[in-house]
Write a protein that holds these residues in place. Structure first.
Motif, PDB file in Angstrom:
ATOM      1  N   GLN A 349      -2.641  -9.649  -7.780  1.00 11.98           N
ATOM      2  CA  GLN A 349      -3.456  -9.518  -8.982  1.00 11.98           C
ATOM      3  C   GLN A 349      -3.421  -8.090  -9.515  1.00 11.98           C
ATOM      4  N   ASN A 350      -3.478  -7.113  -8.581  1.00 14.35           N
ATOM      5  CA  ASN A 350      -3.446  -5.709  -9.004  1.00 14.35           C
ATOM      6  C   ASN A 350      -2.249  -5.437  -9.905  1.00 14.35           C
ATOM      7  N   GLY A 373       8.875  -9.188  -5.179  1.00 14.13           N
ATOM      8  CA  GLY A 373       7.415  -9.212  -5.035  1.00 14.13           C
ATOM      9  C   GLY A 373       6.990  -8.636  -3.699  1.00 14.13           C
ATOM     10  N   GLY A 401      -4.999  -5.603   0.363  1.00 12.24           N
ATOM     11  CA  GLY A 401      -4.044  -6.159   1.323  1.00 12.24           C
ATOM     12  C   GLY A 401      -2.756  -5.349   1.319  1.00 12.24           C
ATOM     13  N   SER A 402      -2.136  -5.263   0.145  1.00 12.84           N
ATOM     14  CA  SER A 402      -0.818  -4.611   0.044  1.00 12.84           C
ATOM     15  C   SER A 402      -0.816  -3.171   0.525  1.00 12.84           C
ATOM     16  N   ASN A 427     -10.940  -6.093  -3.656  1.00 11.89           N
ATOM     17  CA  ASN A 427     -11.658  -7.350  -3.919  1.00 11.89           C
ATOM     18  C   ASN A 427     -11.927  -8.120  -2.626  1.00 11.89           C
ATOM     19  N   TYR A 429     -10.008  -9.688  -0.756  1.00 12.84           N
ATOM     20  CA  TYR A 429      -9.181 -10.886  -0.588  1.00 12.84           C
ATOM     21  C   TYR A 429      -7.718 -10.511  -0.784  1.00 12.84           C
ATOM     22  N   GLY A 431      -5.967 -11.403  -3.075  1.00 10.98           N
ATOM     23  CA  GLY A 431      -6.539 -12.042  -4.259  1.00 10.98           C
ATOM     24  C   GLY A 431      -5.634 -13.045  -4.955  1.00 10.98           C
ATOM     25  N   MET A 432      -4.362 -12.720  -5.083  1.00 13.57           N
ATOM     26  CA  MET A 432      -3.493 -13.639  -5.821  1.00 13.57           C
ATOM     27  C   MET A 432      -3.337 -14.963  -5.077  1.00 13.57           C
TER      28      MET A 432
HETATM   29  C1  LIG Z   1       5.251  -8.720   2.202  1.00 14.32           C
HETATM   30  C2  LIG Z   1       4.594  -9.815   1.452  1.00 14.32           C
HETATM   31  N1  LIG Z   1       3.903 -10.766   2.102  1.00 14.32           N
HETATM   32  C3  LIG Z   1       3.309 -11.762   1.407  1.00 14.32           C
HETATM   33  C4  LIG Z   1       3.399 -11.850   0.050  1.00 14.32           C
HETATM   34  C5  LIG Z   1       2.748 -12.987  -0.719  1.00 14.32           C
HETATM   35  N2  LIG Z   1       1.658 -12.437  -1.534  1.00 14.32           N
HETATM   36  C6  LIG Z   1       1.788 -12.220  -2.859  1.00 14.32           C
HETATM   37  S1  LIG Z   1       0.437 -11.543  -3.537  1.00 14.32           S
HETATM   38  C7  LIG Z   1      -0.369 -11.553  -2.073  1.00 14.32           C
HETATM   39  C8  LIG Z   1      -1.775 -11.040  -1.962  1.00 14.32           C
HETATM   40  C9  LIG Z   1      -1.883  -9.599  -2.224  1.00 14.32           C
HETATM   41  O1  LIG Z   1      -3.176  -9.184  -1.885  1.00 14.32           O
HETATM   42  P1  LIG Z   1      -3.717  -7.769  -2.273  1.00 14.32           P
HETATM   43  O2  LIG Z   1      -2.715  -6.720  -1.943  1.00 14.32           O
HETATM   44  O3  LIG Z   1      -5.062  -7.591  -1.686  1.00 14.32           O
HETATM   45  O4  LIG Z   1      -3.760  -7.814  -3.848  1.00 14.32           O
HETATM   46  P2  LIG Z   1      -4.649  -8.646  -4.897  1.00 14.32           P
HETATM   47  O5  LIG Z   1      -3.880  -9.880  -5.242  1.00 14.32           O
HETATM   48  O6  LIG Z   1      -5.957  -8.932  -4.251  1.00 14.32           O
HETATM   49  O7  LIG Z   1      -4.752  -7.710  -6.048  1.00 14.32           O
HETATM   50  C10 LIG Z   1       0.426 -12.090  -1.058  1.00 14.32           C
HETATM   51  C11 LIG Z   1       0.000 -12.275   0.345  1.00 14.32           C
HETATM   52  C12 LIG Z   1       4.152 -10.835  -0.596  1.00 14.32           C
HETATM   53  N3  LIG Z   1       4.335 -10.838  -1.911  1.00 14.32           N
HETATM   54  N4  LIG Z   1       4.721  -9.835   0.117  1.00 14.32           N
END
Ligand SMILES: Cc1ncc(C[n+]2csc(CCOP(=O)(O)OP(=O)(O)O)c2C)c(N)n1
Length: 519
Positions: A349-350, A373, A401-402, A427, A429, A431-432
């Motif tokens: 989402q970010n 991604g 997360g990221s 957030n 989570y 989130g996406m």
């Molecule tokens: C290395 C990796 N693992 C899993 C994914 C699948 N994925 C895409 S978006 C996402 C969530 C990202 O969460 P966060 O960084 O907290 O960002 P938000 O969406 O909350 O902004 C995941 C797990 C990915 N893109 N890259």
């Protein structure tokens, strides 16, 4: 980091790692660069030539592992080939459709002496990218463009790689053709222009990004266009949605330096193999020599229709109450940076909020992992970009997360005095993925809640010798950003944002791009 350096500067990024695990650790970075056509050269150590194949300590077949995700790779077996190989590696990485090249260097190649002979020219008979767009095809394209009633330019990262942003703008403005770009193309066309008063407004031909999280007006324009002029883009599935529903009424002109991209997903009525800059220059010459009478009147209904779509469903969010909305943080970053920052993003989402709510006016100001991604991309990319431009403001817009995928690199920023800023939209989570679980998996939240399992980012920053700041209320956002931007040190900003905010519009997987969830 090498990739961020390359995307920000337009030069080739370089990375040097040891054999075995050092080499395998680069694979995600190499694949990321490959998907987004980023020129990097990765030098990997290798066990001595005589031990290759013995399962030697820290031996791995990195050429084999990276073959499907490199533009080319070399294993140097004779030290007399070393200089020529390096010259070729850089040439291959940056010419034609750019991409990553791996050069694997057995230990003995690094320890043997030879006379240094660096070739002046590269001669690779099997590799001659077509840069000059064919005049016959350009003429045919010109004829279609002249007659089109609802033309639309769909531009991708190729515009940025080929430095064709000025040409794109001139051509679009001269022909009064609206422009949408992919995520990779953001910054390839100016989102805003300065009015005489000095105030910045949206460029009247700018539609925003298209695709899964594209704007309503961009996706509707694709759906109703009668001529899609594709420049340096590859009809990625996140752009097209259901392919049969993509630009169903349009004839398609497809300009790309990589002939294998043309006709791969969508048949082009007029394929043009060549450098985007070259093709746009030629189209511009034709347009000037053979202008369309009454062009402004001819375009009026189409541009007016687009204005109506925009008025019906603009991008938006509500910043109400005590909770910070993530989009608000992104808008404030835009405002306070004057749109001049280099923005990198993580994934999720970010990334989409950065694409939607920051206005990219110049090329190479958004560095983001589009094709692969890659969560964890944005922070090292920011460090690489800051190394290329030590005096510019570089901000990684991140998810909680990221950011944890490469958080250990805070120490790299600290030790190298690279004052990158990280805006964590916390957030709580992934989130996406949570959004998909909410919308398409009946709220079966699984493996996406981060509540209680993120570190204290402020303390973490401080532990590394960086600055940590936190905002929990909307009125704290602006002062916090001002403080972060004024500090000449790396800063982690922890923005505690609305946990369940979604990214909209959204085209559900497999649907046509006019089939958008708007809230
Ligand atoms: C290395 C990796 N693992 C899993 C994914 C699948 N994925 C895409 S978006 C996402 C969530 C990202 O969460 P966060 O960084 O907290 O960002 P938000 O969406 O909350 O902004 C995941 C797990 C990915 N893109 N890259």
């Amino acid at each position: 980091m090498a990739d961020g350096y390359a995307r920000a500067s337009g030069r080739v990024g370089v990375c040097l790692v040891t054999s075995g695990p050092g080499a395998t650790n680069t694979v995600t970075g190499v694949a990321t660069a490959n998907m987004d056509s980023v020129p990097i050269v990765v030098f990997t150590g290798q066990v001595p030539t005589a031990m290759i194949g013995d399962d030697a300590f820290q031996e791995v077949d990195i050429i084999g592992i990276t073959r499907p995700c490199t533009k080319h790779s070399y294993l140097v077996r004779d030290v007399n080939d070393l200089a020529r190989t390096i010259k070729e590696a850089f040439y291959l990485a940056r010419t034609g459709r750019p991409g990553p090249v791996v050069v694997d260097l057995p230990k003995d190649m690094l320890q043997t002496q030879t006379e240094f002979r660096y070739p002046r020219r590269v001669d690779l008979p099997g590799y001659r990218p077509t840069l000059e767009a064919h005049m016959g095809q350009i003429k045919r394209a010109h004829e279609l463009i002249r007659k089109a009633k609802r033309p639309l330019i769909y531009a991708g990262g190729g515009v940025i790689h080929s430095d064709a942003h000025d040409e794109l703008r001139q051509f679009a403005e001269f022909m009064q053709i609206p422009v949408t770009t992919t995520l990779m193309g953001l910054g390839g066309f100016p989102a805003t222009v300065k009015e005489k008063s000095g105030r910045r407004i949206l460029h009247p031909l700018w539609l925003g990004m298209l695709g899964m999280h594209g704007t309503y007006r961009a996706n509707m324009a694709v759906t109703h266009s009668d001529l899609l002029i594709t420049v340096g883009a590859r009809f990625d599935d996140r752009v097209t949605g259901k392919v049969s529903g993509f630009a169903p009424k349009a004839q398609i002109i497809h300009i790309d330096v990589d002939p294998t991209s043309i006709g791969k997903v969508v048949e082009a009525h007029i394929p043009i193999v060549g450098d985007c800059k070259n093709a746009l220059q030629k189209l511009m010459v034709m347009a000037e020599e053979d202008p369309v009478k009454g062009l402004v009147e001819q375009r009026f209904p189409w541009l007016d229709q687009i204005r109506q779509w925009e008025a019906a469903h603009p991008l938006g969010y509500e910043q109400r109450g005590d909770v910070i909305k993530p989009q608000f943080v992104v808008e404030k970053i835009y405002e306070l940076s004057g749109g001049d920052a280099i923005i990198t993003t993580e994934v999720g989402q970010n990334q989409m909020w950065a694409a939607q709510f920051y206005h990219f006016n110049r090329p190479r100001t958004l560095l983001t992992s589009g094709g692969l991604g890659t969560m964890g991309y944005g922070f090292p990319a920011a460090i690489g970009a800051q190394a290329a431009f030590p005096d510019r403001l570089v901000v990684d817009i991140a998810g909680d997360g990221s950011i944890q995928m490469n958080i250990q690199e805070v120490i790299t920023a600290v030790c190298n005095n690279l004052p990158v800023k990280v805006a964590i939209l916390r957030n709580q989570y992934l989130g996406m993925v949570r959004q998909w679980q909410e919308l398409f998996y009946e709220c079966n939240y699984c493996g996406t809640c981060l509540e209680g399992i993120t570190p204290d980012f402020v303390k973490l920053a401080e532990a590394y010798g960086a600055v940590g700041l936190r905002a929990t209320r909307p009125e704290e956002v602006e002062p916090l950003l001002r403080e972060a931007f004024s500090v000449k040190r790396p800063v982690l900003m922890d923005f505690v944002v609305a946990p369940e905010e979604g990214v909209y519009p959204m085209v559900p997987a497999g649907k046509s791009i006019n089939d958008m969830l708007l809230k």
